[in-house]
Scaffold this active site. Structure first.
Site: not given
Length: 72
Positions: A12, A29, A39
């Site tokens: 995209r 935090l 991640r």
């Protein structure tokens, strides 16, 4: 592009709406540490790892002791 095996979230990017975006985040935090713990994993999508890496670098400088404990 999808027929050629390109992931939809990357394909995209050629659409006309793919423009530079800027935003401000707020969060705890612990929430940012959770994002980084998920991640920064080598199996995470490269773009997500890049964002998490930036978060990690900023938090290490601002909250070195707390951050070290949260991202173990």
């Amino acid at each position: 592009m999808i027929e050629d095996g390109v992931a939809p979230e990357q394909a995209r990017m050629i659409l006309p709406l793919n423009t530079m975006t800027q935003w401000y985040w707020s969060g705890s935090l612990a929430a940012f540490a959770r994002v980084c713990n998920l991640r920064l994993d080598p199996h995470a999508q490269e773009e997500a790892r890049e964002v998490a890496d930036h978060i990690d670098k900023h938090m290490r400088g601002i909250f070195p002791v707390s951050w070290r404990e949260l991202v173990k």
